[in-house]
Every structure is written in C-alpha cells, then in structure tokens.
Design a protein around this motif. Sequence first.
Motif, short mmCIF file in Angstrom:
data_model
loop_
_atom_site.label_atom_id
_atom_site.label_comp_id
_atom_site.label_asym_id
_atom_site.label_seq_id
_atom_site.Cartn_x
_atom_site.Cartn_y
_atom_site.Cartn_z
N VAL A 103 15.16 15.63 -30.84
CA VAL A 103 15.88 15.00 -29.85
C VAL A 103 17.14 15.27 -29.92
O VAL A 103 17.49 15.46 -30.58
N VAL A 104 17.29 15.07 -28.19
CA VAL A 104 18.99 15.10 -27.98
C VAL A 104 20.28 13.90 -27.91
O VAL A 104 19.22 13.14 -26.63
N ILE A 105 20.98 13.42 -29.00
CA ILE A 105 21.00 11.70 -28.31
C ILE A 105 22.83 11.13 -27.79
O ILE A 105 23.47 11.98 -29.26
N PRO A 106 22.92 11.02 -26.91
CA PRO A 106 24.89 10.89 -26.86
C PRO A 106 24.89 10.20 -27.90
O PRO A 106 24.39 8.84 -28.14
N TRP A 107 25.98 10.90 -28.81
CA TRP A 107 26.59 9.33 -29.39
C TRP A 107 28.42 9.16 -29.49
O TRP A 107 28.55 8.74 -30.30
N ALA A 108 28.85 10.16 -27.95
CA ALA A 108 30.18 9.33 -28.50
C ALA A 108 30.38 10.10 -26.87
O ALA A 108 29.64 10.87 -26.12
N LEU A 109 31.79 9.83 -26.62
CA LEU A 109 32.27 9.89 -25.06
C LEU A 109 33.93 9.78 -24.73
O LEU A 109 34.17 9.02 -25.68
N ALA A 110 34.01 11.33 -24.69
CA ALA A 110 35.75 12.04 -23.91
C ALA A 110 35.44 11.68 -23.21
O ALA A 110 35.08 12.75 -22.36
N ASN A 336 22.05 2.48 -24.01
CA ASN A 336 21.52 2.07 -25.54
C ASN A 336 20.17 2.34 -25.10
O ASN A 336 19.74 2.11 -26.69
N ALA A 337 19.26 1.84 -24.70
CA ALA A 337 17.88 1.43 -24.94
C ALA A 337 17.45 3.50 -24.74
O ALA A 337 15.87 3.55 -25.27
N PHE A 338 18.13 3.83 -23.84
CA PHE A 338 17.40 5.26 -23.98
C PHE A 338 17.89 5.79 -26.15
O PHE A 338 16.58 6.18 -26.15
N ILE A 339 19.08 5.42 -25.65
CA ILE A 339 19.85 6.68 -27.59
C ILE A 339 18.26 5.35 -28.27
O ILE A 339 17.83 6.50 -28.98
N TYR A 340 18.57 4.16 -28.55
CA TYR A 340 17.43 3.54 -29.11
C TYR A 340 15.95 3.78 -29.54
O TYR A 340 15.51 4.10 -30.80
N ARG A 341 15.06 4.01 -28.33
CA ARG A 341 14.21 5.20 -28.40
C ARG A 341 14.51 5.64 -28.50
O ARG A 341 12.84 6.89 -29.45
N GLU A 342 14.97 7.39 -28.51
CA GLU A 342 15.43 8.44 -29.72
C GLU A 342 15.43 7.94 -30.52
O GLU A 342 14.79 8.94 -31.60
N ILE A 343 15.84 7.10 -31.41
CA ILE A 343 16.36 7.31 -32.47
C ILE A 343 14.92 7.59 -33.46
O ILE A 343 14.66 7.65 -34.05
N LYS A 344 13.95 6.71 -32.73
CA LYS A 344 12.55 6.09 -33.23
C LYS A 344 11.39 7.29 -33.77
O LYS A 344 10.91 7.60 -34.25
N LYS A 345 12.18 8.04 -32.42
CA LYS A 345 11.05 9.48 -32.44
C LYS A 345 11.65 10.20 -33.85
O LYS A 345 10.80 11.19 -33.94
N ILE A 346 12.63 10.28 -34.56
CA ILE A 346 13.05 10.70 -35.85
C ILE A 346 12.03 10.13 -36.82
O ILE A 346 12.44 8.89 -37.41
N GLN A 347 11.12 10.54 -36.70
CA GLN A 347 9.85 10.65 -37.99
C GLN A 347 10.05 11.56 -39.43
O GLN A 347 10.79 12.77 -39.43
N SER A 348 8.94 10.98 -40.28
CA SER A 348 9.17 11.94 -41.98
C SER A 348 8.13 12.48 -41.57
O SER A 348 7.77 13.83 -42.74
N GLY A 349 7.00 13.42 -41.08
CA GLY A 349 6.30 14.13 -40.18
C GLY A 349 6.90 15.40 -40.61
O GLY A 349 7.63 15.62 -40.48
N THR A 350 5.67 16.30 -40.83
CA THR A 350 6.22 17.77 -40.98
C THR A 350 5.69 18.49 -39.85
O THR A 350 4.81 17.90 -38.99
#
Length: 350
Positions: A103-110, A336-350
């Motif tokens: 997943v590619v998540i925006p986390w800063a802006l400048a 915000n909604a896009f970021i939170y959705r992408e973060i939830k995709k990070i799981q412990s599965g292999t």
Amino acid sequence: MKRLLAIVIGLLVVLALAVLGGRTQAASAKPQAGSVVGTGATFPFPLISKWIPAVDNALGIKVTYSATGSGAGIAQITARTVDFGASDAPLSPDQLDACKGCVVIPWALAGMSVPYNIPGLNGRLRLNGTVLANIFLGSITNWNAAAIKALNPKLSLPDLKITPVYRSDGSGSTYAFTDYLSAVSPQWKSKVGRNTSVNFPAGTGARGSSGVAGVVKSTEGALTYVDAAYSITNKFPFALIQNRAGGFATPGIRGVTAALSQLPKKVTNLSQLKIVDPPKSAGRRAYPISTFTYVIVPTSSGDKAQTLRQFIYWAVTSGQKFGPLLFFVPLPKAVNAFIYREIKKIQSGT
C-alpha cells in the motif's frame, strides 16, 4: 497482643508500599510496542527525524530510518529488506506490481524549494517554469540572461555562469521537480520527461538532498531543488516561483495550502493527489511545486503489522503537529478516509 498488632501494621505498610511502588513504576514506564526499520526519501527526513523520538515517547515504538533516496526506498521495500519504504513519487503500475502487495499512503506534504547561490544579490530572485526548464535544459546559461532579467527588473543580476545541480540518485524530489517542468514546458516533457531519475541535459549531479545542498553552498552561481526544510536549515535563499495566476509564491504553509484547492472533497485514490502547477483559480499565493510524500508498506507484514499500523496512524494524526515549523503542511481532511482505509490493509498474514 501489642506485638501482634505491630506486626500486622508493619505488614500492611509493606504491602501498601509495594502496591504504590508497582503503580508508580507502571505509570512511569513507557509502553513497548516493537520496532520498525525504514529507508527512502530524503524529502521528508527532517520531519521523520522529529517523529522518531516523539513516537517512541508516545507509544514506545522504536523507529530506525535511513534517508537513502526514494529509488532506494522503493527497491528495498520491494525486496523486503526493510519494514517500510518512503518515496516522494507514488509507485508506477509496474513498481506496484513488483512490490507484490504494497500500500502507498500519503503521510506528509510540502513544497519543493529552488535555492540558489548568487553572491551580493540585492533582493529575492523570481523565476517561472519556462525559465527553470530552460536552465536545466542548458539553453539559459547565465544569470544576467534576458529572460531572467525580464522577471527581475529591480535586481542587479551578475554576469555569472549558472550551474544547475540535480540529484544523481533515484529521487522522489527529482520526480516532483520534473513533473512540474513537464507540466509547464512542452520541450522538457518531450526531451526529458518526468521520473525519479532522468537524463538531465545540463548541470552537475550529487547524491541526496544534503549532497545537492553541499554543491550549491560551495558553488557560486548554482541552483537546485530541495524541500524547503533543507533550504532553511542551510540558510539558502530560494526563488519565488510564478504560478498560473501570475503570482510569485513561496513554498511556505500558505503557498502549499493554496495549492491544495484542486483536491476533491474526498480523495479515493492516489491519482487525485497531484497538486503540481495548480490552476489559476488556486490564487496568487499557490506554490506550483508542491507535493505529497508517501510511505510504502507490504499488506502482509507479519509480526510487524500492528506496530506499522500504530506508527503510521500516529504519523498522519498526532505527528502532523511537528510539520509547520519545517514547512510541512498538515494533511488535509480530504485524504483522511483514504489514508485510514489503506492503513487497515496492513495485516499480519504472510
């Protein structure tokens, strides 16, 4: 009886002290939530360096980050030699396929500043996209060229050679800068194009933001592109860049915030995060070389998944307060909604 009573009271005091001591120790101890290792973009490094001790203090997460450039960040997260990568450029379809579940998540802006070294200049330099493109194409070679004089009628420009300085390593900063030049110069778009690494027709290359900053500092007549924090840290003057509305803007908080006006009210995909060369309606303050920067994480992150989710969520929420002093703009609510959705995709599965 008195002796027995004294013993009981003594035991109660010891027990109370033990309980109180345990509570005090629990209250003072920092939570332990694991550690993560990342590498990549130099652009957000000033901000990430502030995050590292703060997230350790807040959540007990130990973060190690090496500013090796966006190209290295993409390569290493693709090879899974780090827990997360960072890039100022979103992954291309081929890069996303190669990353095999990232997943590619925006986390800063400048904003990307354009610092220069012109000794004795009696004012702030003004440039536009066409002139910048022609400097890096090698067709404008001197600071007193007519095209630069036209933008700076009140400045006494010296008869001094221009030395454009570019990133020699794969860099998201290069992507953002060449994306802008491609938007404003058809000649640049057709001859050079945009990418994290391009064949610059003119100038001198250096590795990393610190590398190009070092060349500019030691070379009279030089100019380059780095995030505003590096210009401020190195006490470089940086150019005012003309936008579509005709204003000459700076890569400060107001300039980058104005550039966000073209975002949709609710971002649903990465392609909507393009804010370079904003339209005339963005106004005269809008800075035209503004960019998001991204964290790249595998959706299957094993036993690091929870720590990564916690760290990234903290970075895009509490961590944003560290940005303004470094010219990083807090992320807009539209993402915000896009970021939170992408973060939830990070799981412990292999």
